[in-house]
Design a protein around this motif. Structure first.
Motif, mmCIF file in Angstrom:
data_model
loop_
_atom_site.group_PDB
_atom_site.id
_atom_site.type_symbol
_atom_site.label_atom_id
_atom_site.label_comp_id
_atom_site.label_asym_id
_atom_site.label_seq_id
_atom_site.Cartn_x
_atom_site.Cartn_y
_atom_site.Cartn_z
ATOM 1 N N GLU A 261 0.791 -1.262 0.088
ATOM 2 C CA GLU A 261 0.101 -0.012 -0.004
ATOM 3 C C GLU A 261 0.769 1.258 -0.030
ATOM 4 N N LEU A 262 2.058 1.154 0.745
ATOM 5 C CA LEU A 262 2.971 2.421 0.769
ATOM 6 C C LEU A 262 3.702 2.544 -0.559
ATOM 7 N N VAL A 263 4.019 1.617 -1.068
ATOM 8 C CA VAL A 263 4.636 1.506 -2.410
ATOM 9 C C VAL A 263 3.750 2.028 -3.347
ATOM 10 N N TYR A 264 2.225 1.862 -3.657
ATOM 11 C CA TYR A 264 1.263 2.194 -4.403
ATOM 12 C C TYR A 264 1.147 3.754 -4.303
ATOM 13 N N VAL A 265 1.385 4.335 -3.012
ATOM 14 C CA VAL A 265 1.065 5.654 -2.742
ATOM 15 C C VAL A 265 2.424 6.437 -3.268
ATOM 16 N N LEU A 266 3.722 5.868 -3.390
ATOM 17 C CA LEU A 266 4.897 6.548 -3.730
ATOM 18 C C LEU A 266 4.994 6.632 -5.209
ATOM 19 N N VAL A 267 4.411 5.886 -5.976
ATOM 20 C CA VAL A 267 4.653 5.822 -7.383
ATOM 21 C C VAL A 267 4.027 7.322 -8.068
ATOM 22 N N ASN A 268 4.977 7.596 -9.049
ATOM 23 C CA ASN A 268 4.596 8.800 -9.592
ATOM 24 C C ASN A 268 5.063 8.739 -10.911
ATOM 25 N N GLU A 269 5.245 9.715 -11.932
ATOM 26 C CA GLU A 269 5.519 9.447 -13.395
ATOM 27 C C GLU A 269 7.103 9.097 -13.544
ATOM 28 N N THR A 270 7.745 9.647 -12.471
ATOM 29 C CA THR A 270 9.248 9.601 -12.509
ATOM 30 C C THR A 270 9.902 8.278 -12.101
ATOM 31 N N ASN A 271 9.163 7.610 -11.224
ATOM 32 C CA ASN A 271 9.511 6.236 -10.776
ATOM 33 C C ASN A 271 8.935 5.116 -11.082
ATOM 34 N N VAL A 272 8.146 5.401 -12.005
ATOM 35 C CA VAL A 272 7.169 4.332 -12.245
ATOM 36 C C VAL A 272 7.725 3.035 -12.822
ATOM 37 N N LYS A 273 8.623 3.324 -13.639
ATOM 38 C CA LYS A 273 9.143 2.096 -14.580
ATOM 39 C C LYS A 273 10.116 1.061 -13.531
ATOM 40 N N PRO A 274 11.047 1.853 -12.773
ATOM 41 C CA PRO A 274 11.971 0.952 -11.819
ATOM 42 C C PRO A 274 10.844 0.200 -10.748
ATOM 43 N N LEU A 275 9.917 1.172 -10.322
ATOM 44 C CA LEU A 275 9.044 0.285 -9.156
ATOM 45 C C LEU A 275 8.290 -0.865 -9.775
ATOM 46 N N VAL A 276 7.669 -0.633 -11.170
ATOM 47 C CA VAL A 276 6.947 -1.743 -11.809
ATOM 48 C C VAL A 276 7.826 -2.743 -11.972
ATOM 49 N N LYS A 277 9.028 -2.747 -12.326
ATOM 50 C CA LYS A 277 9.829 -3.606 -12.567
ATOM 51 C C LYS A 277 10.172 -4.542 -11.507
ATOM 52 N N GLU A 278 10.461 -3.979 -10.384
ATOM 53 C CA GLU A 278 10.642 -4.497 -9.337
ATOM 54 C C GLU A 278 9.405 -5.420 -8.514
ATOM 55 N N LEU A 279 8.240 -4.845 -8.654
ATOM 56 C CA LEU A 279 6.920 -5.579 -8.311
ATOM 57 C C LEU A 279 6.799 -6.712 -9.394
ATOM 58 N N VAL A 280 6.990 -6.529 -10.625
ATOM 59 C CA VAL A 280 6.667 -7.726 -11.427
ATOM 60 C C VAL A 280 7.738 -8.658 -11.270
ATOM 61 N N ASP A 281 8.920 -8.430 -11.208
ATOM 62 C CA ASP A 281 10.003 -9.459 -10.713
ATOM 63 C C ASP A 281 9.483 -10.416 -9.576
ATOM 64 N N TYR A 282 8.961 -9.743 -8.425
ATOM 65 C CA TYR A 282 8.610 -10.144 -7.295
ATOM 66 C C TYR A 282 7.503 -11.135 -7.664
ATOM 67 N N LEU A 283 6.438 -10.731 -8.610
ATOM 68 C CA LEU A 283 5.051 -11.534 -8.880
ATOM 69 C C LEU A 283 5.560 -12.856 -9.296
ATOM 70 N N GLU A 284 6.774 -12.978 -9.754
ATOM 71 C CA GLU A 284 6.959 -14.453 -10.478
ATOM 72 C C GLU A 284 7.369 -15.265 -9.195
ATOM 73 N N VAL A 285 7.783 -14.865 -7.992
ATOM 74 C CA VAL A 285 8.058 -15.824 -6.839
ATOM 75 C C VAL A 285 7.037 -15.551 -5.769
ATOM 76 N N SER A 286 6.120 -14.875 -5.772
ATOM 77 C CA SER A 286 5.398 -14.435 -4.582
ATOM 78 C C SER A 286 4.412 -15.504 -4.500
ATOM 79 N N ASP A 287 3.948 -15.484 -3.012
ATOM 80 C CA ASP A 287 3.175 -16.378 -2.614
ATOM 81 C C ASP A 287 1.457 -16.369 -3.323
#
Length: 807
Positions: free
Chosen positions: A340-366
Motif C-alpha cells: 500500500e505504501l509503494v502504491y502511494v509512492l509511485v509517480n511519473e518519474t519512478n513508475v518504471k523501476p518500481l513496476v519492474k521490481e514488483l513484476v519481478d517479485y510477482l514471479e516468486v510471490s505466494d
C-alpha cells in the motif's frame, strides 16, 4: 476454605462448598461478629472472584471502612473496590467515611481512601470530595501526592467542569524531582489539556520551558539503577513528557524502550506544522525502523510512513528501496502494508523501476498474496503509464505470470488500449502469441490472445508492423488457428473464453481461406454442446461459413477503434451521459431477461440502457459497423417473420451470456413440429437447418431417464448426440448413446478412445464410477494397445441402469 475449594473434583462439589461457606458468613453477619468480620470479607472477595453472588456482604464493607484500625479499613476498602462499582446506590453511604479518611492523620489511611476513590468514584462523589483531593496534591509525602494526582484524573473525567480547579496544583507537580510524582503530574496535565482549552493554553504558555528542561535532564542524566531500563533512564517518563510536549529528543534505538521513545518523538514531530527539518529527521528514524529485525517495529514504521507521505513525500522516497524489500517480507501483514505504501509512492518519474521490481517479485510471490499484488501493479500501470507500448508490455508480463488473479476490468482495458494503438497491433499479437506458448494456463491471457488473433491474425502471419526491438517470428495460418483451437478445447476454459474463441474462429475463416474448412469442423463440434450459448453460436457461425459467404467478409471486419475516453469514463461511473434521457427510448429487454453484460458488448457500449445514437447516415449504427443494409424493408424476408434490429444481431454475434431468445429454444426443443427453427441470423438470410443438424442439437436430459419429452426420432428409433467426454493433447474420449427398445431404464454407452500423441499406449485400462442409484456394467475393451497419432482406436461398451427412472 481456599484449600477445600481447590480440592473439589467437580463443579457441583465446588458449589456445595461455596454454599456452605456463604451460609456460615451470613450467620456471622447476623450475629454481628466483629472479631471475624475482616476474615469473612476476605472469604467473600475470593468467592466473588470465582463468580458467585456476594451482594449480601456489601454492608460489611462499609462497617469495616468505618472501623478505626488500619487492617480493618484496608480489607474494607479492598472489598469496596471489588464488590461494588459506581452504579450501586449503597456507594453513597461511604462518602462520609471517605471524607473523614482523606483528612486522617495517618497517611496510609489517606492512601487507602485515595485508591478507593480513584477506582470507583462517581460524579456525585467527585463533586463532594474534589476539594480534599485538590488539597492532597500539595501533601508532604510523595506517595500521597502521586495517588492524589491519579485520583484527580478520575475526577476531571467524571466532572469536566472541575478541571479549572486542578490547573495550578497540576502544573506545580511538573517541577517535582520524584519520578513517580512527576509522571503522574504529566499524565494529569495531559488529561487536563484534552478536557479544558483553558488548561491547554496555560500549560502551553507557562510550562513548555520546564518540560523541555526536564526532558534534557532526563536524556543526559547519569546511570541511576532505580529508574534504569535496558540502559535508558526511565523511558516511561520520556514517553509521557513527549506526549504532553510533542518535541523530539535523542536516544538509542537498539532497545525496545529506546524505540518506544523514538516512535513517540516521530509522532510528536509529525504533529508539528511547518518544520521540514524535523520531519526529515522523523522520517529517517522510521527508515531505520524498517531495517529492524522486529516485525512489530517494521509494521509500526510502515503505518507511520503512510501518514508521513502526505506531509513530505520526497523524504519518504529516499527509503523506497527499503520499503520495496518489505513487500517481499515473510510476514503477510508487513507485505500488505508495504505494498500500500509503494502504491502511494509511485509517480511519473519512478513508475518504471518500481513496476519492474514488483513484476519481478510477482514471479516468486505466494499465491495468497498474488491477487493484491496484481491489482496494485495493474492500477499503477494504468494510472502512470508513460507510453502505450510500455503499458502493453507490463500488462502482458502480469497476465503471463498471474492472469488467473486479474480482474475482468483489467483485460477489458487492455483490449481497449490495443484497439487504439493501431501502430502496435502487429507487435501486440506477436507478443501475445509468444506468451501463449508458455502461459496457456492463464485465463485472462488466453482471452486477450484469442481476441487479438481473431482481429489481427493476418498481421501475425504476415509479420506486419514489425518494430526494431522485435525478433522475427514465423507463424503459419494453421499455427494461428491452433492457438484458438487449444483455447476452445481446454477443460479449464470457461464460457466466456470459449465464446470469444468461437467469434475468433469465425473471423479467421474469412482472413485465412485455406483454413476455412478446418475452422468449420472445429465449430461444428459445438453444435451439440450442452451450453445453449455455445450451441447457438456454433449453429449460427457454421451457417455463416457455409451458406452466407457473400456477407461473411463484411460481417467479420475488424472491430472499429474503441473509444478509450468513453470506456475509462464508464468504468469510473463519471460519464455525463451515463443516465438515460427522458426524450429518447432506451433499449428494452423482455421481462425476466437479464441485461447482457458481456465484455465485448461492454466494449461497444451495448450493455447500457442508454439510447442508441443514430449514425451520420441516419440509419442504424450497425450499418456503419458491418456495411450491411438492415433497413426494415430488407429485414422482412417473408410473411409472419418478425424483423429485428441490428443491435439484436450484434448481441447474438458478439455478446457473451446474451439473453436467450424464445425462438432459439426451438433448437433444443423436443417438439418435432414442421416449423423450422428461427435463428436471430434469419434477419440476414433464413437458415435452412437439416434434420441432421436438428437431431444433433437434440436434448440429452433423457439419457439416464430424466424428465423430458422424447428425443427426435428417425425410422430406426431415437438418436442422441455424441459427447466428447474428455480431450487433451494426448487423448480423446467420445461417448455414443443408444437405448434398447422396451427398456428405457438402461442406456448403452459406447466409449471410443483415440490416441492423439506420437507414442503408442500399452496395457490400456478404463475405469468409471456412477452414483448409488445407477448400476454400471462394463464390457471388456476391444484391445489393450492404443496406436499413436489417431491411427486406430479402442472401444468399450458401458451399460448404465437408472433405478429411479422417471423420478
Amino acid at each position: 476454605m481456599i484449600r477445600a475449594i481447590r480440592a473439589c473434583k467437580t463443579a457441583a462439589e465446588e458449589r456445595g462448598v461455596v454454599r456452605k461457606e456463604c451460609a456460615a458468613i451470613r450467620a456471622s453477619i447476623n450475629e454481628n461478629d466483629q472479631d471475624y468480620r475482616h476474615r469473612n470479607m476476605a472469604k467473600l472477595m475470593f468467592i466473588h472472584m470465582l463468580g458467585y453472588p456476594t451482594h449480601f456482604g456489601q454492608m460489611e464493607c462499609l462497617k469495616l471502612i468505618a472501623s478505626p484500625g488500619f487492617p480493618e479499613k484496608r480489607i474494607g476498602y479492598l472489598g469496596l473496590m471489588l464488590l461494588l462499582d459506581e452504579r450501586q446506590e449503597v456507594l453513597m453511604l461511604v462518602t462520609n467515611s471517605l471524607k473523614q479518611d482523606l483528612n486522617h492523620t495517618n497517611q496510609y489511611i489517606v492512601g487507602l481512601a485515595l485508591c478507593a476513590l480513584g477506582n470507583i468514584c462517581s460524579a456525585e462523589m467527585a463533586r463532594d470530595l474534589a476539594p480534599e483531593v485538590e488539597r492532597l496534591l500539595q501533601f508532604r509525602d510523595p506517595n500521597i501526592r502521586k495517588k492524589a494526582a491519579l485520583c484527580s484524573i478520575r475526577i476531571i473525567k467524571k466532572v469536566p467542569d472541575l478541571a479549572e480547579n486542578f490547573i495550578n496544583p497540576a502544573t506545580s507537580l511538573l517541577r517535582e524531582k520524584h519520578h513517580g510524582v512527576l509522571i503522574t503530574g504529566v499524565q494529569l496535565c495531559t488529561d487536563l489539556c484534552k478536557t479544558s482549552t483553558e488548561a491547554l493554553e496555560h500549560i502551553r504558555k507557562k510550562c513548555t520551558d520546564g518540560l523541555v528542561r526536564s526532558l534534557r535532564d532526563l536524556a543526559n542524566s547519569p546511570y541511576s539503577p532505580e529508574y534504569d531500563i535496558a540502559g535508558i533512564t526511565d523511558p516511561f517518563l520520556h514517553i509521557r513528557l513527549l506526549k504532553l510536549l510533542r518535541v523530539a529528543t535523542k536516544t538509542e534505538s537498539n532497545k525496545v524502550a529506546g524505540n518506544a521513545i523514538l516512535y513517540e518523538c516521530v509522532q510528536t514531530i509529525m504533529s508539528i506544522e511547518d518544520n521540514g527539518g524535523l520531519r526529515v529527521l522523523a522520517i529517517n528514524i522510521l527508515g531505520r525502523f524498517l531495517s529492524n529485525r522486529d516485525n512489530n517495529i517494521r509494521y509500526v514504521a510502515l503505518n507511520m510512513l503512510m501518514r508521513a507521505v502526505t506531509a513530505d513525500a520526497q523524504a519518504v522516497q529516499r527509503h523506497r528501496a527499503t520499503i520495496l524489500e518489505c513487500v517481499k517480507d515473510l510476514d503477510a501483514s508487513i507485505r500488505k502494508r508495504a505494498l500500500e505504501l509503494v502504491y502511494v509512492l509511485v509517480n511519473e518519474t519512478n513508475v518504471k523501476p518500481l513496476v519492474k521490481e514488483l513484476v519481478d517479485y510477482l514471479e516468486v510471490s505466494d499465491l495468497d498474496f498474488r491477487e493484491d499484488l496484481t491489482t496494485k501493479i495493474c492500477s499503477i500501470v494504468a494510472k502512470f503509464s508513460p507510453e502505450k507500448i510500455w503499458y502493453i508490455d507490463q500488462m502482458l508480463k502480469v497476465l503471463s505470470e498471474a492472469g488467473n488473479f486479474v480482474k475482468d476490468e483489467v483485460w477489458y482495458a487492455l483490449i481497449v488500449v490495443v484497439s487504439n494503438a493501431s501502430e502496435l497491433h502487429g507487435y501486440t499479437v506477436r507478443a501475445l502469441y509468444r506468451a501463449f506458448q508458455t502461459s496457456a494456463e492463464q485465463e485472462s491471457l488466453v482471452r486477450v490472445t484469442v481476441w487479438c488473433i481473431g482481429e489481427y491474425g493476418d498481421m501475425l502471419v504476415n509479420n506486419i508492423g514489425m518494430l526494431d526491438i522485435e525478433d522475427p517470428i514465423t507463424v503459419t495460418e494453421s499455427d494461428a488457428v491452433d492457438v484458438v483451437e487449444i483455447a476452445i478445447k481446454r477443460h479449464a476454459s470457461d464460457l466466456t473464453t470459449k465464446a470469444m474463441a468461437l467469434v475468433a474462429l469465425l473471423k479467421l475463416s474469412s482472413r485465412f481461406p485455406s483454413c476455412s474448412e478446418r475452422i468449420g469442423e472445429i465449430i461444428v463440434q459445438f453444435k451439440g454442446n450442452l451450453v445453449l450459448e455455445l450451441q447457438q453460436r456454433a449453429i449460427e457461425f457454421n451457417s455463416i461459413i457455409s451458406k452466407h459467404q457473400n456477407i461473411r467478409s463484411t460481417l467479420v471486419e475488424r472491430m472499429p477503434v474503441l473509444d478509450e475516453a468513453t470506456f475509462i469514463g464508464r468504468r469510473a461511473g463519471s460519464l455525463p451521459g451515463a443516465a438515460s434521457t427522458a426524450t429518447a427510448p432506451s433499449l428494452s429487454l423482455p421481462n425476466g431477461v437479464a441485461k447482457p453484460a458481456a465484455p465485448l458488448v461492454d466494449l461497444l457500449d451495448l450493455s447500457s440502457d442508454d439510447p442508441v445514437a443514430p449514425s451520420s447516415s441516419g440509419g442504424d449504427f450497425l450499418q456503419d459497423l458491418l456495411g450491411v443494409d438492415l433497413s426494415p424493408a430488407s429485414q422482412q424476408s417473408g410473411a409472419g417473420q418478425t424483423s429485428k434490429s441490428g443491435t439484436d444481431v450484434l448481441l447474438d454475434l458478439l455478446s457473451i451470456g446474451s439473453p436467450v431468445q424464445s425462438n432459439s429454444v426451438d433448437i433444443l426443443s423436443s417438439n418435432t413440429s414442421n416449423k423450422a427453427p428461427v435463428s436471430p441470423l434469419d434477419d440476414l438470410s433464413p437458415l435452412s437447418l437439416s434434420s441432421r443438424s436438428t437431431s444433433n442439437a437434440g436434448p440429452v436430459m433423457d439419457l439416464l431417464g430424466g424428465i423430458s419429452s422424447g428425443p427426435p426420432t428417425e425410422n430406426n428409433g431415437p438418436v442422441y448426440p455424441s459427447v466428447t467426454a474428455f480431450e487433451s493433447s494426448s487423448l480423446r474420449l467420445t461417448f455414443n448413446f443408444t437405448k434398447q427398445p422396451g427398456n428405457s431404464q438402461t442406456t448403452v454407452i459406447q466409449a471410443t478412445f483415440t490416441n492423439l500423441s506420437s507414442n503408442t499406449y500399452t496395457d490400456f485400462v478404463f475405469q468409471a464410477a456412477v452414483p448409488k442409484f445407477l448400476q454400471l456394467h462394463l464390457d471388456p475393451a476391444s484391445g489393450n494397445t492404443l496406436p499413436a497419432t489417431g491411427n486406430g482406436s479402442i472401444t468399450q461398451t458401458l451399460r448404465v441402469t437408472n433405478s429411479q427412472h422417471g423420478k
